[in-house]
Design an enzyme around this catalytic site. Structure first.
Site, PDB file in Angstrom:
ATOM      1  CG  LEU A   1     -15.599  51.489  15.023  1.00 41.86           C
ATOM      2  CD1 LEU A   1     -16.125  50.752  13.806  1.00 41.86           C
ATOM      3  CD2 LEU A   1     -14.705  50.580  15.866  1.00 41.86           C
TER       4      LEU A   1
ATOM      5  CG  ASN B   1     -20.755  48.758  24.881  1.00 44.45           C
ATOM      6  OD1 ASN B   1     -20.524  48.289  25.979  1.00 44.45           O
ATOM      7  ND2 ASN B   1     -20.367  48.178  23.777  1.00 44.45           N
TER       8      ASN B   1
ATOM      9  CG  HIS C   1     -10.126  46.950  23.473  1.00 44.44           C
ATOM     10  ND1 HIS C   1     -10.124  47.331  22.142  1.00 44.44           N
ATOM     11  CD2 HIS C   1      -9.447  45.780  23.538  1.00 44.44           C
ATOM     12  CE1 HIS C   1      -9.450  46.423  21.439  1.00 44.44           C
ATOM     13  NE2 HIS C   1      -9.035  45.464  22.262  1.00 44.44           N
TER      14      HIS C   1
ATOM     15  N   GLY D   1     -24.739  50.405  19.010  1.00 43.09           N
ATOM     16  CA  GLY D   1     -25.112  51.154  20.205  1.00 43.09           C
ATOM     17  C   GLY D   1     -25.557  50.315  21.385  1.00 43.09           C
TER      18      GLY D   1
ATOM     19  CD  GLU E   1     -17.842  44.972  24.562  1.00 42.74           C
ATOM     20  OE1 GLU E   1     -18.313  45.999  24.065  1.00 42.74           O
ATOM     21  OE2 GLU E   1     -17.478  44.001  23.872  1.00 42.74           O
TER      22      GLU E   1
ATOM     23  CG  ASN F   1     -12.220  52.767  24.000  1.00 44.63           C
ATOM     24  OD1 ASN F   1     -13.223  52.858  23.327  1.00 44.63           O
ATOM     25  ND2 ASN F   1     -11.264  51.876  23.762  1.00 44.63           N
TER      26      ASN F   1
ATOM     27  CG  ASP G   1      -7.279  49.861  22.191  1.00 46.33           C
ATOM     28  OD1 ASP G   1      -7.161  49.115  21.198  1.00 46.33           O
ATOM     29  OD2 ASP G   1      -8.242  50.623  22.373  1.00 46.33           O
TER      30      ASP G   1
END
Ligand code: GRF
Length: 214
Positions: free
Chosen positions: A91, A14, A110, A12, A181, A108, A151
């Site tokens: 995920l 992000n 990546h 967590g 990120e 999202n 992606d």
């Protein structure tokens, strides 16, 4: 006010970056309405609760088959009545019906410069292992809209991170998270919340003042 659902699976960090950005005012006009984890043991759930954000988990292991799990996920997300879904270290695979219902409303993060080191099986540490094995000099992170591929949706922002001579997968992952990120995801959310990011065909149009600085 943009109502957001953040979907998580792990530590967590992000999610924490988004929470901190909202508290600091670098994300405006947005609120995390809830956090949903694919794992009941994800530390991300602790982070959400510590921040007073409703948090829950919906695990594939609790359902006999994928169809039932996807139905439960769809119903839960519909009940939450949000305007943007943020996959932050999530995920799981989203049901196609959800992606279609939330076209250009799911983003999202990546941990590579898409189209490098992405697609099925490329997540977590493996992305950085492959980047080091290939000998790239630059990697980074990408925040993109989610489509029905893996992606493959329209790219919103990317940020490059130099690969160090001494880097291991873990040191590289940590730097990509810290330098890319945790910067890109809040910036994308703020841009969407303030109408600065739009999709035209398969490209993303970002207002000039919102573009990533060189
Ligand atoms: C990390 O590998 C990160 O690069 C990717 O998801 C994983 C966990 O992130 N985005 P988080 O700490 O759960 O946000």
């Amino acid at each position: 006010m943009l109502e957001i659902l953040v979907m998580v699976s792990g530590g967590g960090t992000n999610l924490q970056a988004i929470m901190d950005a909202i508290d600091a005012g670098t994300i405006t006009n947005a609120r995390i309405k809830g956090v949903l984890s694919s794992s009941r043991s994800a530390y991300a759930l602790e982070r959400a609760r510590a921040g007073g954000i409703p948090a829950d988990s919906l695990s594939r292991a609790d359902y006999t088959d994928e169809q039932e799990y996807h139905q439960a996920l769809l119903e839960r997300i519909r009940q939450m009545d949000v305007e943007l879904i943020v996959l932050a270290g999530y995920l799981g695979i989203l049901p196609g019906e959800l992606v279609r219902a939330f076209a250009h409303k799911i983003i999202n993060i990546h941990p590579s410069l898409i189209p490098a080191f992405c697609g099925k099986g490329y997540y977590g540490l493996r992305v950085h292992e492959e980047a080091l094995a290939r000998g790239v000099k630059v990697t980074g992170a990408t925040v993109h809209f989610v489509d029905e591929g893996t992606d493959t949706g329209p790219i919103i922002f990317q940020k490059a991170v130099a690969v160090g001579r001494e880097d291991t997968p873990r040191t590289l992952q940590k730097r990509v998270m810290e330098e890319a990120e945790w910067v890109l995801l809040p910036k994308a959310i703020d841009g969407i919340a303030n109408g600065k990011i739009r999709v035209a065909g398969n490209r993303v149009v970002v207002d000039a003042e919102t573009e990533m600085e060189e």
